[in-house]
Design a protein around this motif. Structure first.
Motif, PDB file in Angstrom:
ATOM      1  N   ALA A 104      -0.260   6.124   4.070  1.00  0.00           N
ATOM      2  CA  ALA A 104      -0.838   4.825   4.418  1.00  0.00           C
ATOM      3  C   ALA A 104      -2.349   4.920   4.576  1.00  0.00           C
ATOM      4  O   ALA A 104      -3.076   3.996   4.192  1.00  0.00           O
ATOM      5  CB  ALA A 104      -0.196   4.296   5.702  1.00  0.00           C
ATOM      6  N   ASP A 167       0.746   1.873  -3.389  1.00  0.00           N
ATOM      7  CA  ASP A 167       0.507   0.824  -2.399  1.00  0.00           C
ATOM      8  C   ASP A 167      -0.959   0.548  -2.114  1.00  0.00           C
ATOM      9  O   ASP A 167      -1.262  -0.301  -1.274  1.00  0.00           O
ATOM     10  CB  ASP A 167       1.227   1.176  -1.096  1.00  0.00           C
ATOM     11  CG  ASP A 167       2.728   0.976  -1.209  1.00  0.00           C
ATOM     12  OD1 ASP A 167       3.163   0.308  -2.161  1.00  0.00           O
ATOM     13  OD2 ASP A 167       3.467   1.478  -0.344  1.00  0.00           O
ATOM     14  N   ARG A 170      -1.889  -3.215  -2.456  1.00  0.00           N
ATOM     15  CA  ARG A 170      -1.667  -4.191  -1.376  1.00  0.00           C
ATOM     16  C   ARG A 170      -2.959  -4.408  -0.596  1.00  0.00           C
ATOM     17  O   ARG A 170      -3.323  -5.537  -0.273  1.00  0.00           O
ATOM     18  CB  ARG A 170      -0.569  -3.698  -0.430  1.00  0.00           C
ATOM     19  CG  ARG A 170       0.763  -3.424  -1.103  1.00  0.00           C
ATOM     20  CD  ARG A 170       1.773  -2.905  -0.092  1.00  0.00           C
ATOM     21  NE  ARG A 170       2.982  -2.419  -0.727  1.00  0.00           N
ATOM     22  CZ  ARG A 170       4.020  -3.185  -1.049  1.00  0.00           C
ATOM     23  NH1 ARG A 170       3.979  -4.478  -0.758  1.00  0.00           N
ATOM     24  NH2 ARG A 170       5.083  -2.672  -1.630  1.00  0.00           N
ATOM     25  N   GLU A 221       2.210  -1.109   6.170  1.00  0.00           N
ATOM     26  CA  GLU A 221       2.348  -0.039   5.181  1.00  0.00           C
ATOM     27  C   GLU A 221       3.020   1.191   5.781  1.00  0.00           C
ATOM     28  O   GLU A 221       3.767   1.891   5.093  1.00  0.00           O
ATOM     29  CB  GLU A 221       0.966   0.325   4.633  1.00  0.00           C
ATOM     30  CG  GLU A 221       0.943   1.472   3.644  1.00  0.00           C
ATOM     31  CD  GLU A 221       1.780   1.204   2.406  1.00  0.00           C
ATOM     32  OE1 GLU A 221       2.256   2.180   1.799  1.00  0.00           O
ATOM     33  OE2 GLU A 221       1.947   0.018   2.045  1.00  0.00           O
TER      34      GLU A 221
END
Length: 295
Positions: A104, A167, A170, A221
């Protein structure tokens, strides 16, 4: 008259916001549970009552304490190989949180940088970034992560890389939109007139105003990363099969659910509770610190 809340950078006394956060039930419950998991992960070698890899077929499928046939010292029972379920869950917490926080953080840093550049500079930079995000997000995240790990090989580093490289979009998409909104405000124009460099404007003026949006995405996340790691462990693409993980425990427990349902139930409950805790923590922090939500 221009809306001063939208035309000036954030300036506030953090004391009341911190006190509000510490009194917010979402922060207390969600943050307390995450802190509890962090303690378990850091002290797994000392907290776990047994060696998570130690097998004893004579103690296979022992039920948790309080049920018939239990054995002293095995509070949550054993799996079909006689391994202590509680010890494996505690050690699995270490893998889950390590992957979640590392992946993350990498995704947040990469996505924030790309989003700030695209939102502030616009033009061809924004076009290239926007098209890249659209293409990247067209692929199902879980399937793409499985493909990446299958190519790179199993292991914690491969899982972290797969989650981060998927990710970051995002963060980039949201930060780009927030940066575009902040770029047209008066305080950014004033900084440009005063001769501030673009880097100084991005880091010192725009970034603080989108920080709490990033924090909300970051906590979300973290929960997603825990889920993806569990899925990869479930299909055998995370760490080695000997290493205890929540996904691996769920996969093992699924095959013996009628004989030893506790092997399946504990990691599944822990996974759901962890995701919920991260979501509640993020919502509570944003409610306490984000000035937009407090208007």
């Amino acid at each position: 008259m221009a809306d001063t809340a939208n035309s000036a950078p954030i300036s506030r006394n953090w004391g009341p916001a911190i006190r509000a956060a510490l009194s917010n039930p979402r922060v207390i419950i969600g943050g307390g549970f995450i802190l509890f998991l962090i303690v378990l992960a850091l002290g797994a070698d000392w907290i776990a009552p047994h060696d998570p890899l130690a097998q004893d077929l004579m103690l296979g499928s022992l039920p948790p304490v309080g049920m018939n046939g239990t054995e002293s010292g095995y509070w949550l029972g054993t799996d079909d190989l006689g391994r202590d379920v509680l010890s494996r869950f505690i050690h699995g917490t270490r893998i889950a949180l390590t992957v979640a926080f590392t992946a993350a953080t990498i995704a947040a840093v990469l996505g924030t940088i790309v989003g700030l550049l695209a939102g502030y500079f616009g033009g061809w930079v924004d076009v290239v970034v926007s098209r890249l995000i659209e293409i990247w997000m067209a692929f199902p995240a879980v399937l793409l992560s499985i493909l990446i790990v299958a190519i790179l090989g199993s292991g914690v580093h491969s899982v972290i890389f797969a989650i981060a490289i998927i990710d970051w979009t995002r963060f980039a998409r949201v930060v780009r939109a927030e940066t575009q909104a902040q770029r047209n405000n008066d305080y950014v124009t004033a900084a440009e007139v005063l001769g501030f460099s673009r880097l100084a404007i991005l880091a010192g003026e725009i970034l603080p105003n989108v920080l709490w949006t990033i924090l909300g995405l970051f906590t979300l996340e973290l929960g997603l990363a825990v889920v993806i790691e569990a899925i990869l462990s479930f299909v055998g693409l995370s760490v080695s099969s000997d290493t205890p993980t929540w996904g691996g425990m769920i996969a093992q427990g699924r095959t013996i659910i009628y004989q030893a349902w506790w092997v399946f139930a504990l990691p599944l409950a822990g996974l759901l509770a962890t995701v919920l805790a991260f979501n509640q923590l993020g919502a509570g922090l944003r409610a306490s610190f984000d000035p937009v939500m407090q208007r």
